[in-house]
Design a protein around this motif. Structure first.
Motif, PDB file in Angstrom:
ATOM      1  N   ASP A 290       5.875 -39.387 -17.102  1.00  0.00           N
ATOM      2  CA  ASP A 290       5.275 -39.049 -18.596  1.00  0.00           C
ATOM      3  C   ASP A 290       5.652 -37.428 -18.555  1.00  0.00           C
TER       4      ASP A 290
ATOM      5  N   TYR B 209      -9.253 -28.467 -19.865  1.00  0.00           N
ATOM      6  CA  TYR B 209      -8.200 -27.659 -20.987  1.00  0.00           C
ATOM      7  C   TYR B 209      -7.989 -26.038 -19.968  1.00  0.00           C
TER       8      TYR B 209
ATOM      9  N   GLN C   7      -0.542 -28.927 -14.699  1.00  0.00           N
ATOM     10  CA  GLN C   7       0.199 -30.557 -15.580  1.00  0.00           C
ATOM     11  C   GLN C   7      -0.543 -31.845 -15.294  1.00  0.00           C
TER      12      GLN C   7
ATOM     13  N   ASP D  75      -2.237 -24.367 -22.218  1.00  0.00           N
ATOM     14  CA  ASP D  75      -3.024 -24.530 -23.237  1.00  0.00           C
ATOM     15  C   ASP D  75      -3.136 -22.927 -23.408  1.00  0.00           C
TER      16      ASP D  75
ATOM     17  N   LYS E  89      -4.137 -31.138 -17.495  1.00  0.00           N
ATOM     18  CA  LYS E  89      -3.914 -31.125 -18.482  1.00  0.00           C
ATOM     19  C   LYS E  89      -3.857 -33.008 -19.013  1.00  0.00           C
TER      20      LYS E  89
ATOM     21  N   LYS F 225       7.276 -31.879 -15.859  1.00  0.00           N
ATOM     22  CA  LYS F 225       8.089 -31.193 -15.388  1.00  0.00           C
ATOM     23  C   LYS F 225       8.455 -30.329 -13.652  1.00  0.00           C
TER      24      LYS F 225
ATOM     25  N   TRP G  78       3.962 -39.965 -13.070  1.00  0.00           N
ATOM     26  CA  TRP G  78       3.490 -38.979 -13.684  1.00  0.00           C
ATOM     27  C   TRP G  78       5.963 -38.314 -14.547  1.00  0.00           C
TER      28      TRP G  78
ATOM     29  N   LYS H 261       3.145 -22.447 -20.781  1.00  0.00           N
ATOM     30  CA  LYS H 261       2.867 -22.807 -22.573  1.00  0.00           C
ATOM     31  C   LYS H 261       4.364 -23.559 -22.826  1.00  0.00           C
ATOM     32  N   GLN H 262       5.095 -23.851 -22.118  1.00  0.00           N
ATOM     33  CA  GLN H 262       6.218 -24.781 -22.620  1.00  0.00           C
ATOM     34  C   GLN H 262       5.361 -26.223 -22.009  1.00  0.00           C
ATOM     35  N   ILE H 263       5.119 -25.845 -20.967  1.00  0.00           N
ATOM     36  CA  ILE H 263       4.770 -27.191 -19.797  1.00  0.00           C
ATOM     37  C   ILE H 263       4.161 -27.497 -20.493  1.00  0.00           C
ATOM     38  N   GLY H 264       2.800 -27.095 -20.644  1.00  0.00           N
ATOM     39  CA  GLY H 264       1.595 -27.348 -21.439  1.00  0.00           C
ATOM     40  C   GLY H 264       0.668 -26.828 -20.939  1.00  0.00           C
TER      41      GLY H 264
END
Lengths: 345, 345
Positions: B307, B184, B176, B204, B179, B310, B303, B199-202
């Motif tokens: 922001d 990437y 996180q 790629d 990101k 998670k 964050w 994938k759910q927490i961002g």
């Protein structure tokens, strides 16, 4: 027309390269009176450098690496000192001494595009130092020792330094620079004669890795552990150093010659100590540190002329000796910086 | 007198530790009304953190490492959040929340000498964040992610980052933060559920290393190669990353959990690429970067609160669950930051 012997890369080796198979000595002729293209220069090669990294260039050109693969059936190339016989380029005059990358041939026409890799070094004419020094201690190998130890080794006075392949082109300088900076220095080499030489040029300790167990030797010669390792060998040697490394040790990876000519690379099993000891393992390429070129030349020239630095060279006579000279380097059968003397002035 | 359960280190394991053999749950009693020594504090443990590095502390005390060995037949210790029940020390008041190193017991008298490892964190009372966050995302694991990626990963916007053990206490934050810094980011974890979570927490990209070949997955998910690897796993994973690493890649070694519980460590065979690619492999310990504590807390709190960061936790209820919780961490059977909730307020 005059005879012009070249060294050709003929085949990709899987283990050690061989002369006559992977490297060929090819005789041809060149007309030294012919016109040369705009921007080019005609060089007479005086001496050339063979170095371990060249083994990495003997690969399939599709594999990327920091230095380009040798082109098949073309002359090999590397660092040379050469004399300008003809110039069609404003940067070079007839009679200049130049240092840089050039094809391995007695005479070479360097096209304009490649002249960026050449540099006039007329100070070699009257420095009092042997011309071969300019492709060794004052050239790429010398700067490799300087950049690797100072920039990446981050030495602090009183720390300990271990150098493998310590009598080689780079190692012998790493040890002497280490002493100059107040380090405790130990080196290893592959014969008792080389070990004796290391002690003579100021190493605090040295051992023959062929007759002594490395792990034991390191434990004995580094009772307080290793702070900096100048890595030229790789494989089990690296593993043994990690086992004897101090917290925050820096392992500066210049080369790993033990792994160049094998199809069964050694597996290093104790990398977990990188975490436990906060180790730093850092590979580097000397050409990435151009900002250090001038300080290097200034310091190294002084050290040679005023501070008693020794630089042992192993000189092969004649360009046709180039393949064997490189094989000797890869097998550790030379003693000191291997160069090939191609021509007198 | 009240009951006081403690977790005792009873035997040095050779592979995975076991409850009842290497770690014992011991019930005893404590008199909460007794006087405590000058300078000490009496703590009620609220929650405690079990972390992979603890495996390294389960060793013979004669072996040096960055964190001290656990003493045999004594309570284990680690990071906790606790409530001050009694204080004989000016730095702590009754009712304070403290964070730091403490023995694993429901109640602990911390002698003056060890109070330096404790810090008042009363902001936890009204931050709106779960108390367990203070031993995770806002504690040592969170700062490990922050220091490792920012200080040692030296990320530049647009670069690529690979994180192993990516759903763990540290990994989920590394991704996180990556990101947030414009990288990437790809992670790996040991179940499809964990991969979905990444994938759910961002992230790629993400893959299950148990069902997919790592080398293939990395080649596929990093078509432009890997610039930064946040290393939590070691062994073959490290070898596969080196094979896919870009020139000048940084490999930040936070842990190598695959190597903690084995007597046959994996041999990494492609370290020669450290030279060819100018790689940097760097182990680090978060406690060596105290200068980053305040920036870390400020950034991470923002964050989390503003922001959308998670932080998944895996909460075991009751101090007697501590041995199994640690075993789960070492075997990868938890999901998220493993904590043990010891008591309500």
């Amino acid at each position: 027309m005059v005879s012009n012997t070249q060294i050709i890369f003929a085949q990709i080796p899987t283990t050690y390269p061989e002369e006559g198979k992977h490297m060929l000595v090819k005789k041809s002729e060149i007309d030294l009176d012919a016109e040369i293209p705009q921007g080019s220069v005609l060089l007479k090669t005086l001496c050339l450098s063979v170095d371990p990294y060249m083994r990495g260039r003997m690969r399939d050109a599709s594999i990327k690496s920091y230095s380009p693969a040798f082109a098949l059936n073309q002359p090999m190339n590397g660092h040379v000192m050469a004399l300008v016989l003809k110039s069609n380029n404003d940067k070079f005059k007839v009679g200049d001494y130049v240092y840089g990358m050039s094809s391995f041939g007695e005479y070479v026409v360097v096209p304009e595009a490649y002249t960026a890799g050449l540099e006039v070094r007329n100070e070699a004419k009257d420095s009092g130092l042997p011309l071969t020094n300019y492709i060794g201690v004052l050239g790429m190998p010398g700067m490799t020792a300087y950049v690797g130890l100072i920039k990446f080794g981050k030495p602090k006075k009183g720390e300990s330094l271990y150098v493998s392949a310590a009598s080689g082109a780079v190692g012998q300088l790493v040890g002497q620079i280490g002493k100059m900076l107040g380090l405790y220095v130990v080196g290893s080499a592959g014969s008792d004669e080389k070990v004796e030489h290391l002690k003579q040029i100021g190493f605090d300790g040295a051992f023959n890795y062929k007759t002594k167990d490395t792990k034991e030797a390191l434990a004995e010669l580094f009772p307080k552990g290793i702070d900096i390792y100048f890595e030229n060998v790789g494989g089990k040697m690296l593993e043994d150093v990690i086992a004897n490394a101090n917290r925050y040790a820096r392992i500066v990876c210049c080369g790993m010659i033990s792994q160049y000519n094998t199809t069964e690379p050694y597996g290093v099993r104790n990398l977990i100590q990188v975490v436990g000891k906060s180790l730093e393992i850092r590979g580097f390429i000397v050409s990435d540190s151009p900002e250090m070129r001038e300080p290097f030349r200034k310091d190294m020239t002084k050290w040679l002329l005023e501070d008693g630095f020794k630089y042992r060279e192993c000189i092969a006579e004649g360009i046709e000796k180039t393949p064997q000279a490189l094989i000797d380097v890869l097998r550790g059968e030379n003693f000191g910086k291997q160069v090939v003397k191609v021509a007198d002035l």
